[in-house]
Design a protein around this motif. Structure first.
Motif, short mmCIF file in Angstrom:
data_model
loop_
_atom_site.label_atom_id
_atom_site.label_comp_id
_atom_site.label_asym_id
_atom_site.label_seq_id
_atom_site.Cartn_x
_atom_site.Cartn_y
_atom_site.Cartn_z
N ASN A 196 0.66 -0.91 0.33
CA ASN A 196 0.04 0.52 0.51
C ASN A 196 0.67 1.12 0.15
O ASN A 196 0.30 1.79 -0.09
N ARG A 197 2.18 1.43 0.61
CA ARG A 197 2.68 2.59 0.11
C ARG A 197 2.49 3.45 -1.06
O ARG A 197 1.88 4.29 -0.86
N ARG A 198 2.88 3.46 -1.98
CA ARG A 198 2.52 3.62 -3.24
C ARG A 198 0.86 4.82 -3.24
O ARG A 198 0.57 6.02 -2.67
N ALA A 199 -0.10 4.06 -2.83
CA ALA A 199 -1.45 4.01 -2.48
C ALA A 199 -1.81 5.34 -1.59
O ALA A 199 -2.38 6.50 -1.60
N HIS A 200 -0.77 4.79 -0.48
CA HIS A 200 -1.13 5.56 1.36
C HIS A 200 0.18 6.74 1.18
O HIS A 200 -0.52 7.47 1.98
N GLN A 201 0.82 6.73 0.45
CA GLN A 201 1.64 7.93 0.37
C GLN A 201 1.60 9.33 0.71
O GLN A 201 1.96 10.50 1.60
N ARG A 202 0.20 9.81 0.22
CA ARG A 202 -0.14 11.23 0.19
C ARG A 202 -1.34 11.15 1.20
O ARG A 202 -1.76 12.60 1.53
N TYR A 203 -1.30 10.25 2.16
CA TYR A 203 -1.69 10.62 2.97
C TYR A 203 -1.24 10.17 4.45
O TYR A 203 -1.12 10.66 5.38
N GLU A 204 0.72 9.81 4.36
CA GLU A 204 1.16 9.35 5.70
C GLU A 204 2.68 10.77 5.45
O GLU A 204 2.88 11.09 4.21
N PRO A 205 3.50 11.16 6.37
CA PRO A 205 4.20 11.99 6.54
C PRO A 205 5.36 10.48 5.20
O PRO A 205 5.11 9.46 5.30
N ILE A 206 6.37 11.00 5.14
CA ILE A 206 7.53 10.17 4.52
C ILE A 206 8.54 10.02 5.31
O ILE A 206 8.75 10.70 6.64
N HIS A 207 8.35 8.29 4.98
CA HIS A 207 9.14 7.52 6.41
C HIS A 207 10.46 7.49 5.66
O HIS A 207 10.84 7.21 4.32
N ASP A 208 11.72 7.11 6.77
CA ASP A 208 13.11 6.50 6.18
C ASP A 208 12.26 5.04 5.13
O ASP A 208 11.90 4.16 5.91
N ILE A 256 0.05 18.46 10.23
CA ILE A 256 1.12 18.12 10.11
C ILE A 256 1.79 17.67 8.98
O ILE A 256 1.20 17.59 7.49
N LYS A 257 2.83 17.49 8.93
CA LYS A 257 4.18 16.79 7.86
C LYS A 257 3.65 16.02 6.92
O LYS A 257 4.26 14.97 7.27
N ILE A 258 2.65 15.78 5.92
CA ILE A 258 2.59 14.92 4.79
C ILE A 258 3.20 14.76 3.35
O ILE A 258 2.51 16.00 2.80
N ASN A 259 3.78 14.03 3.74
CA ASN A 259 4.36 13.49 2.45
C ASN A 259 5.22 15.02 1.63
O ASN A 259 5.47 15.28 0.67
N GLY A 260 5.74 15.00 3.06
CA GLY A 260 7.07 16.24 2.77
C GLY A 260 6.24 17.35 2.84
O GLY A 260 7.32 18.46 2.51
N GLU A 261 4.90 17.82 2.41
CA GLU A 261 4.49 19.10 2.99
C GLU A 261 3.51 19.01 4.15
O GLU A 261 2.88 18.73 4.01
N TRP A 262 3.39 20.69 4.47
CA TRP A 262 2.28 20.93 6.04
C TRP A 262 1.20 21.23 5.42
O TRP A 262 1.12 22.08 4.30
N GLN A 263 0.36 20.34 5.93
CA GLN A 263 -0.98 20.17 5.55
C GLN A 263 -1.69 20.32 6.65
O GLN A 263 -1.89 20.20 7.81
N ASP A 264 -3.50 21.28 5.69
CA ASP A 264 -4.17 21.37 6.85
C ASP A 264 -5.31 20.43 6.82
O ASP A 264 -5.04 19.63 6.02
N HIS A 265 -5.55 19.86 8.39
CA HIS A 265 -6.20 18.63 9.15
C HIS A 265 -7.80 18.92 8.88
O HIS A 265 -7.62 20.30 10.59
N GLN A 266 -8.48 18.54 8.89
CA GLN A 266 -10.22 19.11 9.62
C GLN A 266 -9.93 18.68 10.93
O GLN A 266 -9.67 16.98 11.15
N THR A 267 -10.71 18.97 11.94
CA THR A 267 -10.55 17.78 13.04
C THR A 267 -11.68 17.46 13.77
O THR A 267 -12.74 18.51 13.24
N TYR A 268 -11.69 16.37 14.47
CA TYR A 268 -13.09 15.36 14.67
C TYR A 268 -13.34 15.01 16.06
O TYR A 268 -11.81 14.44 16.54
N ALA A 269 -13.63 15.24 16.88
CA ALA A 269 -14.16 14.32 18.29
C ALA A 269 -15.21 13.67 18.42
O ALA A 269 -15.97 13.31 17.85
N ILE A 270 -14.94 12.72 19.89
CA ILE A 270 -16.22 12.12 19.80
C ILE A 270 -15.95 12.10 21.67
O ILE A 270 -15.02 11.79 21.72
N LEU A 271 -16.98 12.02 22.10
CA LEU A 271 -17.47 12.38 23.61
C LEU A 271 -17.57 10.83 23.98
O LEU A 271 -18.54 10.26 23.64
N ALA A 272 -17.00 9.90 24.85
CA ALA A 272 -18.18 9.07 25.67
C ALA A 272 -19.24 8.83 25.72
O ALA A 272 -19.87 7.94 25.27
#
Length: 184
Positions: A32-44, A164-180
């Motif tokens: 899944n490395r290629r398919a998921h790269q756009r959603y993940e940090p760059i790993h060593d 978060i730096k995703i795929n080499g770029e600082w990217q905006d994220h939508q935040t979500y939460a749920i309470l117990a």
């Protein structure tokens, strides 16, 4: 302690990942490395080795013993590893919250497995760990992840700019939460 939770109607279970799962986890990461790269940090490159996955599992096992994080595999009922889901950055004291993160094999997406896995880990978070809140941050363009959270009744809270730096770029994220009390 080894934890496992089932959702038999959907056909999956989650189980705390162990050292003997390193080869399956590596195979999942590599396929899944290629398919998921756009959603993940760059790993060593070392991350994509058996030793790299063993180091990850060692770290997560220690974090579970310290009540800091819990990493689960998502499995089909036949034992095939199809994803990973993690509660991390656990805060105790007056906070009682954790972050959730997950990924699913591209070959089995859109079948309801991740929605079910998130439901299972929420039961663990709120019942077993007695957390008050679980939060998520997803890339603003990740509509599949947004649907998973919304189906589990997470509420949108806003946009974290350059979060978060995703795929080499600082990217905006939508935040979500749920309470117990929104789940129990």
């Amino acid at each position: 302690m080894h934890l496992t939770f089932f959702n038999k109607p959907v056909g999956i279970y989650i189980s705390q990942l162990q050292m003997e799962d390193a080869e399956q986890l590596l195979a999942l990461r590599l396929s899944n490395r290629r398919a998921h790269q756009r959603y993940e940090p760059i790993h060593d490159e070392d991350f994509y080795t058996l030793e790299g996955q063993q180091q990850l599992l060692n770290r997560r096992t220690l974090e579970a013993l310290q009540d800091k994080a819990y990493m689960f595999g998502i499995y089909l009922l036949d034992g095939s590893l199809i994803g990973q889901i993690t509660l991390s950055n656990i805060v105790r004291g007056v906070g009682q919250f954790a972050d959730i993160g997950y990924f699913m094999d591209q070959e089995v997406q859109s079948k309801g497995y991740m929605t079910a896995a998130v439901g299972l880990i929420l039961q663990f978070a709120f019942r077993a760990l007695a957390l008050h809140r679980v939060q998520a941050a997803i890339l603003v363009h990740n509509s599949a992840s947004r649907r998973v959270l919304e189906k589990n009744h997470f509420q949108p809270e806003g946009t974290a700019r350059g979060f978060i730096k995703i795929n080499g770029e600082w990217q905006d994220h939508q935040t979500y939460a749920i309470l117990a009390d929104e789940v129990l």
